[in-house]
Design an enzyme around this catalytic site. Structure first.
Site, PDB file in Angstrom:
ATOM      1  N   HIS A  81      -4.018 -10.596  -8.186  1.00  0.00           N
ATOM      2  CA  HIS A  81      -3.495  -9.470  -7.416  1.00  0.00           C
ATOM      3  C   HIS A  81      -2.032  -9.161  -7.730  1.00  0.00           C
ATOM      4  O   HIS A  81      -1.387  -8.420  -7.004  1.00  0.00           O
ATOM      5  CB  HIS A  81      -3.634  -9.734  -5.915  1.00  0.00           C
ATOM      6  CG  HIS A  81      -5.052  -9.906  -5.461  1.00  0.00           C
ATOM      7  ND1 HIS A  81      -6.097  -9.244  -6.044  1.00  0.00           N
ATOM      8  CD2 HIS A  81      -5.592 -10.665  -4.470  1.00  0.00           C
ATOM      9  CE1 HIS A  81      -7.220  -9.590  -5.437  1.00  0.00           C
ATOM     10  NE2 HIS A  81      -6.950 -10.461  -4.486  1.00  0.00           N
ATOM     11  N   ILE A  88       2.622  -5.999  -6.521  1.00  0.00           N
ATOM     12  CA  ILE A  88       1.722  -6.901  -5.806  1.00  0.00           C
ATOM     13  C   ILE A  88       0.704  -6.068  -5.028  1.00  0.00           C
ATOM     14  O   ILE A  88       1.086  -5.169  -4.272  1.00  0.00           O
ATOM     15  CB  ILE A  88       2.521  -7.783  -4.810  1.00  0.00           C
ATOM     16  CG1 ILE A  88       3.651  -8.525  -5.535  1.00  0.00           C
ATOM     17  CG2 ILE A  88       1.599  -8.762  -4.087  1.00  0.00           C
ATOM     18  CD1 ILE A  88       4.769  -8.992  -4.608  1.00  0.00           C
ATOM     19  N   CYS A  89      -0.566  -6.380  -5.216  1.00  0.00           N
ATOM     20  CA  CYS A  89      -1.617  -5.675  -4.482  1.00  0.00           C
ATOM     21  C   CYS A  89      -1.933  -6.472  -3.213  1.00  0.00           C
ATOM     22  O   CYS A  89      -2.694  -7.431  -3.244  1.00  0.00           O
ATOM     23  CB  CYS A  89      -2.864  -5.530  -5.363  1.00  0.00           C
ATOM     24  SG  CYS A  89      -4.183  -4.599  -4.576  1.00  0.00           S
ATOM     25  N   LEU A  90      -1.282  -6.103  -2.122  1.00  0.00           N
ATOM     26  CA  LEU A  90      -1.452  -6.813  -0.845  1.00  0.00           C
ATOM     27  C   LEU A  90      -1.326  -5.779   0.277  1.00  0.00           C
ATOM     28  O   LEU A  90      -0.297  -5.111   0.399  1.00  0.00           O
ATOM     29  CB  LEU A  90      -0.358  -7.896  -0.720  1.00  0.00           C
ATOM     30  CG  LEU A  90      -0.363  -8.755   0.543  1.00  0.00           C
ATOM     31  CD1 LEU A  90      -1.600  -9.656   0.599  1.00  0.00           C
ATOM     32  CD2 LEU A  90       0.898  -9.619   0.618  1.00  0.00           C
ATOM     33  N   CYS A 149      -6.346  -8.641  -0.472  1.00  0.00           N
ATOM     34  CA  CYS A 149      -5.778  -7.546  -1.229  1.00  0.00           C
ATOM     35  C   CYS A 149      -6.483  -6.246  -0.894  1.00  0.00           C
ATOM     36  O   CYS A 149      -7.536  -6.234  -0.374  1.00  0.00           O
ATOM     37  CB  CYS A 149      -5.900  -7.828  -2.704  1.00  0.00           C
ATOM     38  SG  CYS A 149      -5.204  -6.516  -3.694  1.00  0.00           S
TER      39      CYS A 149
END
Lengths: 149, 253
Positions: A81, A88-90, A149
Site C-alpha cells: 500500500h 500511502i494508500c490508507l 487501505c
C-alpha cells in the site's frame, strides 16, 4: 482557524515528545509549524525490523478539520500500500480522516499497516499508477479495497 | 489486491463551489410556498407540499453541504433555548449531556487533546444561550452557525457526540449499520458526510432533544416521523425538519 490550528499542533507536538519517546522522533521543519518530519524504526519481529523511515506531514490552516498531507520521504518501505514516490494508500489519510485522529495515531496506523506485511513487496500497479503526475496524494482518488487501505 | 486509481477531475470541488455560490448556509425564513414552486415539476411531491402547508408556514433553507441535518438541528435547538427561557428542564438536561460528553468520549478511547478544542467551544456556546435576548436569536445564530470557523467546530462536535451514543449503545445499532466503530469513521466523523436515521436516533437520544421529520412518503403523501419515537420526547421541544431525499431544511409554524 489558524490560531486554533497552531494551538492544536503545539499540543500534539508536546504529546509526541512526552508520550512517544523512543518510538516517534519529531522534527518541526519551519517556524510556521506547518511541516513536520517524523522518524521511526520498523517494529521488531516484522520484515522492516530496525529499518529507519521518515514520514512528512504537511498541514494547512484548516487542520484538524482538513487532513494532513502525509508521505514517506527518503526511501519508502516496500509495501503493497506504499508507492515508490512515497504516497500511502490508507483511508484515514483521505476520505476517512477525522479530527478525532492525531499525528501520532496516523503514525501508529502506518506502523501497524507495515507490521502486518508478510513480505517486502511494492503495490502491483506501482509503475503504472500514474501517481508521479500528482503533487499531493490528497489529489488522488484512491480506491480502498480492504480494511487497511 | 490491485489498487485502481482514477484521475480526479476535480468534479467534487467544482460541485462544492457551485453549491456555495448558489446558497447561504442557512437562509432567512421564507414562506413554504417556495417549496411547492420548486418541486412543481415533480407531481409525486405536490400532495406532500399541500399537506405541509397546513402544518407549517415558513422554512429556513439549509446549504446542501453534507451538514444540513446537524446545522438545522443545532439552529432550532439553540433557538428554542434562547426564546423559551422557562424551559429550564430540557435545557439543563441538554447542558448536562454536553458537559459529560468529554468524559464519555474519553471512556471510549478518544484522546483529550483531539477533542477538547471542540468540546470547550460547544460548552461555552451552550452556556451563553440563556443570556441572549429572544429578539437577538436570529442574528446570533446566523452568525454562530454560518461560517467556516466556529460553525465547523460545533458541527464536528455534534458528530463526535453522535458517535459517542452509537458506540455506547453499539448492541442496538450493529444489526443495522454493521461494525459500529467503522460506521462512525465512515458515516459520522468524516467531515461533511451526510446524516441518516441511525445518526439522528443517536444524537437526539444523547442530547435529549428529539426531532419531528416531515418527509415525502412513498406515495407522494406527507409522512411525519418522530425520532426518538418515545412519548417522553413529546413532553419537550422537538426540532421541526423537512426531509426531501438527500436533504434537510428547518420548518416553522
Amino acid at each position: 482557524m489558524q490560531a486554533r490550528c497552531i494551538a492544536r499542533l503545539k499540543k500534539e507536538a508536546d504529546d509526541i515528545n512526552k508520550n512517544f519517546v523512543g518510538v516517534l522522533e519529531l522534527q518541526v521543519l519551519d517556524d510556521s509549524w506547518m511541516k513536520w518530519h517524523i522518524k521511526f524504526t520498523g517494529a521488531e519481529g516484522t520484515v522492516y525490523a530496525g529499518e529507519p523511515y521518515c514520514l512528512q506531514f504537511k498541514f494547512n490552516n484548516e487542520y484538524p478539520i482538513d487532513s494532513p498531507e502525509v508521505i514517506f520521504v527518503g526511501t519508502p518501505p516496500k509495501h503493497e500500500h506504499i508507492y515508490s514516490n512515497g504516497f500511502i494508500c490508507l483511508s484515514i489519510l483521505y476520505s476517512e480522516w477525522s479530527p478525532a485522529l492525531k499525528v501520532s495515531s496516523v503514525c501508529m496506523s502506518i506502523l501497524s499497516m507495515m507490521s502486518s506485511a508478510k513480505e517486502k513487496k511494492g503495490p502491483p500497479n506501482d509503475s503504472s499508477s500514474g501517481l508521479s503526475h500528482y503533487k499531493s496524494p490528497k489529489d488522488v482518488s484512491w480506491m480502498f479495497e480492504d480494511d487497511k487501505c | 489486491m490491485q489498487k485502481q486509481i482514477r484521475l480526479n477531475e476535480d468534479y467534487q470541488n467544482q460541485l462544492r463551489q457551485e453549491i456555495e455560490e448558489a446558497s447561504p448556509f442557512i437562509s432567512d425564513v421564507t414562506p413554504v410556498d417556495i417549496l411547492k414552486a420548486e418541486y412543481a415539476d415533480n407531481f409525486k411531491f405536490s400532495d406532500c407540499f399541500e399537506a405541509l402547508q397546513t402544518r407549517y408556514k415558513t422554512v429556513r433553507r439549509l446549504r446542501r453541504d453534507g451538514n444540513c441535518f446537524y446545522r438545522a438541528y443545532l439552529f432550532q435547538t439553540f433557538e428554542h433555548f434562547i426564546i423559551n427561557k422557562t424551559d429550564t428542564k430540557q435545557y439543563l438536561r441538554f447542558l448536562k449531556a454536553i458537559e459529560g460528553s468529554k468524559a464519555d468520549l474519553m471512556a471510549l478511547g478518544y484522546d483529550e487533546i483531539a477533542i477538547e478544542d471542540f468540546y470547550d467551544l460547544f460548552v461555552a456556546e451552550v452556556k451563553k444561550l440563556p443570556d441572549i435576548s429572544p429578539a437577538e436569536a436570529q442574528q446570533h445564530l446566523l452568525k454562530l452557525l454560518c461560517n467556516k470557523e466556529e460553525a465547523v467546530y460545533l458541527i464536528m462536535y455534534a458528530r463526535f457526540m453522535t458517535a459517542c451514543y452509537l458506540k455506547q449503545n453499539s448492541i442496538l445499532f450493529e444489526d443495522f449499520v454493521g461494525d459500529v466503530a467503522s460506521f462512525c469513521m465512515r458515516e459520522v466523523e468524516a467531515v461533511d458526510v451526510e446524516c441518516d436515521h441511525p445518526q439522528i436516533i443517536a444524537i437526539t437520544n444523547y442530547l435529549g432533544v428529539g426531532v419531528e421529520i416531515n418527509s415525502v412518503g412513498p406515495k407522494g403523501n406527507l409522512e411525519v416521523i418522530k425520532l426518538p419515537e418515545d412519548a417522553d420526547f413529546d413532553q419537550g421541544f422537538r426540532a421541526k425538519l423537512l426531509y426531501v431525499p438527500g436533504h434537510y431544511d428547518a420548518l416553522y409554524q
